[in-house]
Design a protein around this motif. Structure first.
Motif, PDB file in Angstrom:
ATOM      1  N   TYR A   2       0.806  -1.205   0.000  1.00 23.18           N
ATOM      2  CA  TYR A   2       0.000   0.000   0.000  1.00 23.18           C
ATOM      3  C   TYR A   2       0.850   1.272   0.000  1.00 23.18           C
ATOM      4  O   TYR A   2       0.546   2.233  -0.689  1.00 23.18           O
ATOM      5  CB  TYR A   2      -0.940  -0.026   1.208  1.00 23.18           C
ATOM      6  N   LYS A   3       1.941   1.275   0.732  1.00 23.77           N
ATOM      7  CA  LYS A   3       2.807   2.457   0.818  1.00 23.77           C
ATOM      8  C   LYS A   3       4.166   2.215   0.166  1.00 23.77           C
ATOM      9  O   LYS A   3       5.131   2.884   0.485  1.00 23.77           O
ATOM     10  CB  LYS A   3       2.974   2.888   2.271  1.00 23.77           C
ATOM     11  N   HIS A  29      -2.163 -11.080   5.063  1.00 20.99           N
ATOM     12  CA  HIS A  29      -3.508 -11.195   4.489  1.00 20.99           C
ATOM     13  C   HIS A  29      -3.572 -12.327   3.478  1.00 20.99           C
ATOM     14  O   HIS A  29      -3.924 -12.119   2.318  1.00 20.99           O
ATOM     15  CB  HIS A  29      -3.916  -9.874   3.847  1.00 20.99           C
ATOM     16  N   ASN A  39      -6.831  -8.086  -3.194  1.00 23.16           N
ATOM     17  CA  ASN A  39      -5.476  -8.253  -2.702  1.00 23.16           C
ATOM     18  C   ASN A  39      -4.764  -9.289  -3.564  1.00 23.16           C
ATOM     19  O   ASN A  39      -5.383  -9.981  -4.374  1.00 23.16           O
ATOM     20  CB  ASN A  39      -5.490  -8.699  -1.230  1.00 23.16           C
ATOM     21  N   GLU A  85       3.997  -5.548   9.773  1.00 26.82           N
ATOM     22  CA  GLU A  85       5.072  -4.764   9.158  1.00 26.82           C
ATOM     23  C   GLU A  85       5.525  -3.685  10.128  1.00 26.82           C
ATOM     24  O   GLU A  85       4.786  -3.267  11.012  1.00 26.82           O
ATOM     25  CB  GLU A  85       4.603  -4.127   7.840  1.00 26.82           C
ATOM     26  N   ARG A  86       6.767  -3.234   9.918  1.00 23.73           N
ATOM     27  CA  ARG A  86       7.320  -2.196  10.793  1.00 23.73           C
ATOM     28  C   ARG A  86       8.559  -1.608  10.138  1.00 23.73           C
ATOM     29  O   ARG A  86       9.274  -2.306   9.440  1.00 23.73           O
ATOM     30  CB  ARG A  86       7.676  -2.809  12.138  1.00 23.73           C
ATOM     31  N   THR A 101       3.727  -0.468  14.617  1.00 25.59           N
ATOM     32  CA  THR A 101       3.380  -1.640  13.826  1.00 25.59           C
ATOM     33  C   THR A 101       2.330  -1.261  12.791  1.00 25.59           C
ATOM     34  O   THR A 101       1.482  -0.409  13.021  1.00 25.59           O
ATOM     35  CB  THR A 101       2.857  -2.791  14.707  1.00 25.59           C
ATOM     36  N   GLY A 102       2.462  -1.906  11.647  1.00 29.79           N
ATOM     37  CA  GLY A 102       1.532  -1.643  10.559  1.00 29.79           C
ATOM     38  C   GLY A 102       0.229  -2.380  10.762  1.00 29.79           C
ATOM     39  O   GLY A 102       0.123  -3.224  11.629  1.00 29.79           O
ATOM     40  N   PRO A 103      -0.729  -2.016   9.987  1.00 29.13           N
ATOM     41  CA  PRO A 103      -0.618  -1.053   8.906  1.00 29.13           C
ATOM     42  C   PRO A 103      -0.704   0.409   9.350  1.00 29.13           C
ATOM     43  O   PRO A 103      -0.174   1.293   8.718  1.00 29.13           O
ATOM     44  CB  PRO A 103      -1.787  -1.409   7.988  1.00 29.13           C
ATOM     45  N   TRP A 104      -1.378   0.683  10.482  1.00 27.91           N
ATOM     46  CA  TRP A 104      -1.586   2.082  10.861  1.00 27.91           C
ATOM     47  C   TRP A 104      -0.326   2.759  11.358  1.00 27.91           C
ATOM     48  O   TRP A 104      -0.157   3.959  11.183  1.00 27.91           O
ATOM     49  CB  TRP A 104      -2.712   2.180  11.895  1.00 27.91           C
ATOM     50  N   TYR A 106       2.705   2.101  10.272  1.00 27.66           N
ATOM     51  CA  TYR A 106       3.722   2.057   9.219  1.00 27.66           C
ATOM     52  C   TYR A 106       3.728   3.419   8.537  1.00 27.66           C
ATOM     53  O   TYR A 106       2.821   3.750   7.778  1.00 27.66           O
ATOM     54  CB  TYR A 106       3.389   0.940   8.233  1.00 27.66           C
ATOM     55  N   ASN A 107       4.746   4.233   8.838  1.00 27.99           N
ATOM     56  CA  ASN A 107       4.727   5.622   8.403  1.00 27.99           C
ATOM     57  C   ASN A 107       6.060   6.040   7.776  1.00 27.99           C
ATOM     58  O   ASN A 107       6.959   6.520   8.475  1.00 27.99           O
ATOM     59  CB  ASN A 107       4.398   6.519   9.609  1.00 27.99           C
TER      60      ASN A 107
END
Length: 119
Positions: A2-3, A29, A39, A85-86, A101-104, A106-107
């Motif tokens: 996504y990013k 997922h 997906n 993810e991280r 931690t991803g998804p939120w 993950y920046n």
């Protein structure tokens, strides 16, 4: 994924002063697990070959840095708390930035700000 474009821009902008590496961990997922529509069709990894095959999808999207895969016992994901993810920044072998931690959490923009300060 996504990013991924944001991540690739980090590699472009900071690749001259930083090394980047993606560690592909367990599929968050999988289509035979907790999946959502539209997906990639990736089943849960039952072998290292499954994980390597799934990682090829990422490689085909050209992350602009090396991609390695975690062992089937998920040692890297467990040690780094990186499921699903991280983002991390290491300097001289020490963690100097640990993202959420991803998804939120993950920046990539947070990593950008951090790298701009230490560059």
């Amino acid at each position: 994924m996504y990013k991924l474009e944001e991540f690739k821009q980090l590699v472009r902008d900071f690749g001259g002063v930083s090394d980047f590496l993606v560690v592909y961990v367990a599929e968050a997922h999988s289509t035979d697990g907790w999946a959502f529509t539209n997906n990639y069709d990736i089943k849960q990894h039952r072998s290292l070959e499954d994980r390597l095959s799934a990682a090829q999808i990422l490689v085909q999207n050209e992350p602009l840095c090396p991609v390695v895969v975690d062992e089937m016992n998920d040692v890297t994901a467990i040690n780094y708390g990186a499921l699903p993810e991280r983002l991390y920044v290491l300097q001289a072998g020490k963690v100097v930035y640990k993202g959420g931690t991803g998804p939120w959490g993950y920046n990539p923009q947070e990593v950008r700000s951090f790298l701009e300060k230490i560059k």
